[in-house]
Motif scaffolding. Structure first.
Motif, PDB file in Angstrom:
ATOM      1  N   TRP A 179       0.341  21.234  -3.825  1.00 47.68           N
ATOM      2  CA  TRP A 179      -0.208  20.945  -2.375  1.00 47.68           C
ATOM      3  C   TRP A 179       0.939  20.798  -1.549  1.00 47.68           C
ATOM      4  CZ3 TRP A 179      -5.102  17.554  -2.832  1.00 47.68           C
ATOM      5  CH2 TRP A 179      -6.065  18.244  -3.586  1.00 47.68           C
ATOM      6  N   THR A 180       0.967  21.327  -0.371  1.00 48.17           N
ATOM      7  CA  THR A 180       1.799  21.035   0.528  1.00 48.17           C
ATOM      8  C   THR A 180       1.570  20.371   1.911  1.00 48.17           C
ATOM      9  OG1 THR A 180       1.989  23.222   1.619  1.00 48.17           O
ATOM     10  CG2 THR A 180       3.412  22.759  -0.139  1.00 48.17           C
ATOM     11  N   ARG A 181       2.201  19.435   2.389  1.00 48.09           N
ATOM     12  CA  ARG A 181       1.748  18.515   3.603  1.00 48.09           C
ATOM     13  C   ARG A 181       1.722  19.619   4.787  1.00 48.09           C
ATOM     14  NH1 ARG A 181       1.644  13.307   4.702  1.00 48.09           N
ATOM     15  NH2 ARG A 181       3.006  12.814   2.749  1.00 48.09           N
ATOM     16  N   LYS A 182       0.449  19.403   5.452  1.00 45.11           N
ATOM     17  CA  LYS A 182       0.331  20.108   6.792  1.00 45.11           C
ATOM     18  C   LYS A 182       0.846  19.376   8.036  1.00 45.11           C
ATOM     19  CE  LYS A 182      -3.001  22.509   9.732  1.00 45.11           C
ATOM     20  NZ  LYS A 182      -4.382  22.916   9.851  1.00 45.11           N
ATOM     21  N   HIS A 183       1.804  19.681   8.840  1.00 45.74           N
ATOM     22  CA  HIS A 183       2.278  19.037   9.954  1.00 45.74           C
ATOM     23  C   HIS A 183       1.849  19.388  11.238  1.00 45.74           C
ATOM     24  CE1 HIS A 183       5.508  17.213   7.522  1.00 45.74           C
ATOM     25  NE2 HIS A 183       5.605  18.296   6.961  1.00 45.74           N
TER      26      HIS A 183
ATOM     27  N   HIS B 150       7.875  15.551  -3.847  1.00 45.37           N
ATOM     28  CA  HIS B 150       8.600  15.312  -2.508  1.00 45.37           C
ATOM     29  C   HIS B 150       7.861  14.851  -1.459  1.00 45.37           C
ATOM     30  CE1 HIS B 150      10.317  17.038   1.110  1.00 45.37           C
ATOM     31  NE2 HIS B 150      11.506  16.763   0.407  1.00 45.37           N
ATOM     32  N   THR B 151       8.272  14.255  -0.382  1.00 41.69           N
ATOM     33  CA  THR B 151       7.433  13.715   0.717  1.00 41.69           C
ATOM     34  C   THR B 151       6.563  15.028   1.192  1.00 41.69           C
ATOM     35  OG1 THR B 151       9.623  12.908   1.630  1.00 41.69           O
ATOM     36  CG2 THR B 151       7.712  12.999   3.176  1.00 41.69           C
ATOM     37  N   ASP B 152       6.462  16.067   0.882  1.00 44.78           N
ATOM     38  CA  ASP B 152       5.950  17.163   1.572  1.00 44.78           C
ATOM     39  C   ASP B 152       5.145  17.944   0.374  1.00 44.78           C
ATOM     40  OD1 ASP B 152       6.177  16.014   4.114  1.00 44.78           O
ATOM     41  OD2 ASP B 152       7.844  17.574   4.584  1.00 44.78           O
ATOM     42  N   THR B 153       5.431  17.593  -0.786  1.00 45.85           N
ATOM     43  CA  THR B 153       4.822  18.418  -1.912  1.00 45.85           C
ATOM     44  C   THR B 153       4.214  17.369  -2.862  1.00 45.85           C
ATOM     45  OG1 THR B 153       6.651  19.865  -1.414  1.00 45.85           O
ATOM     46  CG2 THR B 153       5.572  20.161  -3.599  1.00 45.85           C
ATOM     47  N   LEU B 154       2.924  17.826  -3.337  1.00 40.95           N
ATOM     48  CA  LEU B 154       2.249  17.227  -4.352  1.00 40.95           C
ATOM     49  C   LEU B 154       1.994  18.202  -5.646  1.00 40.95           C
ATOM     50  CD1 LEU B 154      -0.664  15.494  -2.324  1.00 40.95           C
ATOM     51  CD2 LEU B 154       1.545  14.546  -3.102  1.00 40.95           C
TER      52      LEU B 154
ATOM     53  N   PHE C 248       0.747  -1.216   0.102  1.00 43.04           N
ATOM     54  CA  PHE C 248      -0.023   0.114   0.129  1.00 43.04           C
ATOM     55  C   PHE C 248       0.889   1.290  -0.171  1.00 43.04           C
ATOM     56  CE2 PHE C 248      -2.599   3.316   1.882  1.00 43.04           C
ATOM     57  CZ  PHE C 248      -3.683   3.201   1.383  1.00 43.04           C
ATOM     58  N   ASP C 249       0.665   2.271  -0.881  1.00 49.15           N
ATOM     59  CA  ASP C 249       1.315   3.507  -0.957  1.00 49.15           C
ATOM     60  C   ASP C 249       0.976   4.581   0.027  1.00 49.15           C
ATOM     61  OD1 ASP C 249       2.725   5.642  -1.708  1.00 49.15           O
ATOM     62  OD2 ASP C 249       2.845   4.677  -3.901  1.00 49.15           O
ATOM     63  N   ASN C 250       1.658   4.797   1.164  1.00 52.08           N
ATOM     64  CA  ASN C 250       1.352   5.729   2.111  1.00 52.08           C
ATOM     65  C   ASN C 250       1.610   7.005   1.772  1.00 52.08           C
ATOM     66  OD1 ASN C 250       0.345   3.843   3.851  1.00 52.08           O
ATOM     67  ND2 ASN C 250       2.226   3.138   4.450  1.00 52.08           N
ATOM     68  N   ARG C 251       2.406   7.616   0.756  1.00 46.24           N
ATOM     69  CA  ARG C 251       2.831   8.576   0.522  1.00 46.24           C
ATOM     70  C   ARG C 251       1.795   9.829   0.478  1.00 46.24           C
ATOM     71  NH1 ARG C 251       6.083   7.994  -4.954  1.00 46.24           N
ATOM     72  NH2 ARG C 251       4.112   6.885  -5.360  1.00 46.24           N
ATOM     73  N   LEU C 252       0.665   9.544   0.033  1.00 45.12           N
ATOM     74  CA  LEU C 252      -0.335  10.465  -0.005  1.00 45.12           C
ATOM     75  C   LEU C 252      -1.078  10.881   1.255  1.00 45.12           C
ATOM     76  CD1 LEU C 252      -2.269   9.981  -3.394  1.00 45.12           C
ATOM     77  CD2 LEU C 252      -0.468  11.698  -2.938  1.00 45.12           C
ATOM     78  N   LEU C 253      -1.177   9.831   2.203  1.00 46.02           N
ATOM     79  CA  LEU C 253      -1.955   9.779   3.505  1.00 46.02           C
ATOM     80  C   LEU C 253      -1.615  10.988   4.195  1.00 46.02           C
ATOM     81  CD1 LEU C 253      -2.066   5.915   4.602  1.00 46.02           C
ATOM     82  CD2 LEU C 253      -3.348   7.351   2.875  1.00 46.02           C
ATOM     83  N   GLY C 254      -2.536  11.712   4.785  1.00 47.80           N
ATOM     84  CA  GLY C 254      -2.068  13.087   5.698  1.00 47.80           C
ATOM     85  C   GLY C 254      -3.169  14.235   5.270  1.00 47.80           C
ATOM     86  N   ILE C 255      -2.852  15.209   5.812  1.00 51.57           N
ATOM     87  CA  ILE C 255      -3.492  16.449   5.396  1.00 51.57           C
ATOM     88  C   ILE C 255      -2.560  17.392   4.780  1.00 51.57           C
ATOM     89  CG2 ILE C 255      -4.462  18.638   6.783  1.00 51.57           C
ATOM     90  CD1 ILE C 255      -5.076  16.685   8.917  1.00 51.57           C
TER      91      ILE C 255
ATOM     92  N   TYR D  91      -7.238  19.367   2.495  1.00 51.00           N
ATOM     93  CA  TYR D  91      -7.638  18.119   2.062  1.00 51.00           C
ATOM     94  C   TYR D  91      -6.957  17.107   3.320  1.00 51.00           C
ATOM     95  CZ  TYR D  91      -9.114  20.747  -1.902  1.00 51.00           C
ATOM     96  OH  TYR D  91      -9.664  21.501  -2.827  1.00 51.00           O
ATOM     97  N   LYS D  92      -7.657  15.892   3.068  1.00 51.93           N
ATOM     98  CA  LYS D  92      -7.243  14.806   3.975  1.00 51.93           C
ATOM     99  C   LYS D  92      -7.296  13.471   3.042  1.00 51.93           C
ATOM    100  CE  LYS D  92      -7.338  12.165   8.106  1.00 51.93           C
ATOM    101  NZ  LYS D  92      -8.366  12.034   9.467  1.00 51.93           N
ATOM    102  N   PHE D  93      -6.101  12.750   2.867  1.00 50.91           N
ATOM    103  CA  PHE D  93      -5.952  11.291   2.096  1.00 50.91           C
ATOM    104  C   PHE D  93      -5.906  10.529   3.348  1.00 50.91           C
ATOM    105  CE2 PHE D  93      -4.468  14.096  -1.260  1.00 50.91           C
ATOM    106  CZ  PHE D  93      -5.274  13.903  -2.272  1.00 50.91           C
ATOM    107  N   GLU D  94      -6.878   9.509   3.025  1.00 55.10           N
ATOM    108  CA  GLU D  94      -6.696   8.423   4.096  1.00 55.10           C
ATOM    109  C   GLU D  94      -7.103   7.025   3.425  1.00 55.10           C
ATOM    110  OE1 GLU D  94     -11.252   8.780   6.150  1.00 55.10           O
ATOM    111  OE2 GLU D  94      -9.553   9.865   7.092  1.00 55.10           O
TER     112      GLU D  94
END
Length: 126
Positions: free
Chosen positions: A122-126, A103-107, A19-26, A38-41
């Motif tokens: 889009w950037t990951r919200k930590h 990148h880990t934090d960039t889509l 399973f590809d977890n790279r998108l999961l998160g806010i 947005y949130k991917f889960e």
């Protein structure tokens, strides 16, 4: 016999796609036209996208905690992109979102409006 069974199990485990977890998160948009979060889960082996917040200056939406929040029902991985083949918003089978992990934090998110691509970061919200 045990050794051959072990080899078969290892073979299937190595061939199955994890399973590809790279998108999961806010994620937050970096758009000059609107603000959104947005949130991917993962739900039942699928990746879904939920709207948490949206504000374009005229329309403000907040998470409702219902299925109305889901804007992507099932992302699939195809040719180095995550593709939404069936979007909850439009009820169509055409591509609506293409998401490339930069990148880990960039889509890099491409949406299609009247078959014309619109590309956002889009950037990951930590």
């Amino acid at each position: 016999m045990k050794q051959s069974l072990f080899i078969v199990i290892i073979f299937f485990l190595s061939c199955s796609k994890p399973f590809d977890n790279r998108l999961l998160g806010i994620w937050k948009t970096n758009s000059k036209f609107y603000r959104a979060t947005y949130k991917f889960e993962k739900v039942n082996h699928n990746i879904i996208g939920k709207l948490l917040y949206y504000n374009d200056g005229t329309t403000i939406l907040h998470e409702t905690g219902t299925t109305k929040d889901i804007f992507i029902k099932n992302l699939r991985y195809d040719d180095h992109l995550f593709i939404d083949a069936v979007s909850g918003a439009t009820q169509t089978t055409s591509r609506n979102y293409e998401i490339k992990v930069m990148h880990t934090d960039t889509l890099e998110v491409t949406t299609f409006i009247h078959n014309k691509p619109s590309i956002e970061t889009w950037t990951r919200k930590h």
